[in-house]
Design a protein around this motif. Structure first.
Motif, PDB file in Angstrom:
ATOM      1  N   ASN A  17       0.862  -1.108   0.068  1.00  0.00           N
ATOM      2  CA  ASN A  17      -0.116   0.105   0.200  1.00  0.00           C
ATOM      3  C   ASN A  17       1.014   1.391   0.028  1.00  0.00           C
ATOM      4  O   ASN A  17       1.761   1.551   0.899  1.00  0.00           O
ATOM      5  N   SER A  31       2.625  -5.292   4.127  1.00  0.00           N
ATOM      6  CA  SER A  31       1.697  -6.162   5.210  1.00  0.00           C
ATOM      7  C   SER A  31       1.859  -7.165   4.813  1.00  0.00           C
ATOM      8  O   SER A  31       1.688  -7.871   3.601  1.00  0.00           O
ATOM      9  N   ASN A  93       4.250  -5.833   9.708  1.00  0.00           N
ATOM     10  CA  ASN A  93       4.096  -4.497   8.670  1.00  0.00           C
ATOM     11  C   ASN A  93       5.476  -4.042   8.804  1.00  0.00           C
ATOM     12  O   ASN A  93       6.187  -3.790   9.746  1.00  0.00           O
ATOM     13  N   ILE A 140      -6.785   0.799   0.003  1.00  0.00           N
ATOM     14  CA  ILE A 140      -6.561  -0.056   1.442  1.00  0.00           C
ATOM     15  C   ILE A 140      -7.593  -0.764   1.607  1.00  0.00           C
ATOM     16  O   ILE A 140      -8.792  -0.195   2.224  1.00  0.00           O
ATOM     17  N   GLY A 142     -10.228  -3.779   3.553  1.00  0.00           N
ATOM     18  CA  GLY A 142     -10.479  -4.562   4.667  1.00  0.00           C
ATOM     19  C   GLY A 142     -11.543  -5.302   4.512  1.00  0.00           C
ATOM     20  O   GLY A 142     -12.713  -5.065   3.244  1.00  0.00           O
ATOM     21  N   ILE A 154      -7.895  -2.777  11.986  1.00  0.00           N
ATOM     22  CA  ILE A 154      -6.829  -2.166  11.218  1.00  0.00           C
ATOM     23  C   ILE A 154      -6.256  -1.170  11.963  1.00  0.00           C
ATOM     24  O   ILE A 154      -6.893  -0.574  13.110  1.00  0.00           O
ATOM     25  N   THR A 163      -7.439   7.922   9.051  1.00  0.00           N
ATOM     26  CA  THR A 163      -8.141   6.658   8.527  1.00  0.00           C
ATOM     27  C   THR A 163      -9.736   6.905   8.685  1.00  0.00           C
ATOM     28  O   THR A 163     -10.209   7.376   9.594  1.00  0.00           O
ATOM     29  N   LEU A 172      -7.630  -5.801   8.140  1.00  0.00           N
ATOM     30  CA  LEU A 172      -7.004  -5.407   6.851  1.00  0.00           C
ATOM     31  C   LEU A 172      -6.919  -6.896   6.149  1.00  0.00           C
ATOM     32  O   LEU A 172      -6.394  -7.948   6.703  1.00  0.00           O
TER      33      LEU A 172
END
Length: 302
Positions: A17, A31, A93, A140, A142, A154, A163, A172
């Motif tokens: 991402n 991730s 991550n 992004i 989920g 997340i 976010t 996620l």
């Protein structure tokens, strides 16, 4: 890591991402999800556990490493009962700041005691925001499952900067596999929109409906002067045929402090979709600049 052949004894999935963060600039988040089902745990004291080595690298288009990491991980059962099962997957991550360009990410996981290995490779293009062209961040994505299923969250805005509230309390999705009974949620940021000289905080706005159960709430902000005039369309394809197409609609904004990063969040209900491969396409149009930008996300419905 440099092996030309994939190794799948230890299932490894990665999701890349790109975001432009306020304090860091263009940032790549890798991730990683590693399945533990093939690992043989050992009992240490009264607790089952396994050891694992995880290494990764980000390489430019010439094969030169620009960011690497190497971690030794101990995975323990959830309780002290020797019969207790290990977590089905482990997550990690890795963050790095990158210049515009094409990059390859390679991840390797090794079980040193059993000799099992897994490898994953993906490419990503980091755009040049200095070109002032309309640009979207990565999608992004989920997954929100049934209310009765407990899910990890997340990262919230304290970790990612901005976010959207629509993505809170959603896990996620790293391996891009979704249950047909779940909902797909995504977040993207719009960069270089005409009039976006400040910045943004996401807020819930009106919803447009493409099909029963498929809602697309717009979220963003507005500042004084030349306000951004953005429209968005969300499409879902299977075998190059559209399955879901939302009407083109204006993204609503409210005043805030930073319009350089305009968020848009939406949700699609996957109920009723046949198992198979799908492609999510999000297109944003800047009606002042007469320009458009798109992002894609491929995924599997099980």
């Amino acid at each position: 890591m440099r092996s030309p052949f994939p190794k799948g004894d230890l299932p490894v999935a990665i999701s890349l991402n790109f975001l432009d963060l306020t304090q860091l600039g263009p940032t790549l988040t890798t991730s990683i999800k590693i399945s533990t089902r093939s690992l043989v745990p050992e009992v240490s004291g009264v607790q089952s556990q396994v050891e694992m080595d995880v290494a990764g690298g980000v390489f430019d288009d010439r094969g030169k490493p620009v960011s690497t990491f190497n971690k030794h991980v101990t995975i323990k059962a959830k309780s002290g009962d020797p019969k207790s099962q290990l977590p089905e997957s482990v997550f990690y991550n890795h963050f790095c700041v990158l210049k515009p360009g094409l990059y390859q990410v390679r991840i390797v996981a090794v079980d040193p005691k059993q000799g099992r290995t897994g490898r994953a490779v993906r490419w990503i293009q980091i755009p040049d925001l200095g070109s002032k062209a309309l640009t979207l961040s990565s999608l992004i994505v989920g997954e929100r499952k049934a209310e009765s299923e407990s899910q990890p969250s997340i990262p919230d805005e304290a970790e990612t900067g901005k976010t959207a509230s629509a993505l809170r309390q959603v896990s996620l999705n790293v391996d891009h596999r979704f249950a047909s009974s779940s909902r797909l949620r995504f977040l993207t940021f719009v960069y270089n929109a005409i009039g976006s000289s400040a910045g943004v905080t996401p807020v819930p706005a009106s919803r447009g409906t493409a099909a029963p159960g498929n809602s697309v709430p717009a979220s963003s902000t507005i500042g004084p002067g030349n306000d951004p005039d953005l429209a968005v369309q969300v499409q879902l394809f299977r075998d190059n045929e559209p399955v879901i197409t939302t009407p083109l609609h204006k993204i609503q904004f409210e005043r805030t402090s930073d319009l350089r990063r305009l968020p848009y969040a939406a949700e699609l209900n996957l109920a009723g979709l046949q198992p198979g491969r799908y492609l999510l396409l999000v297109t944003v149009i800047d009606r002042v600049a007469k320009a458009s930008a798109s992002q894609k996300f491929g995924f599997q419905v099980d």
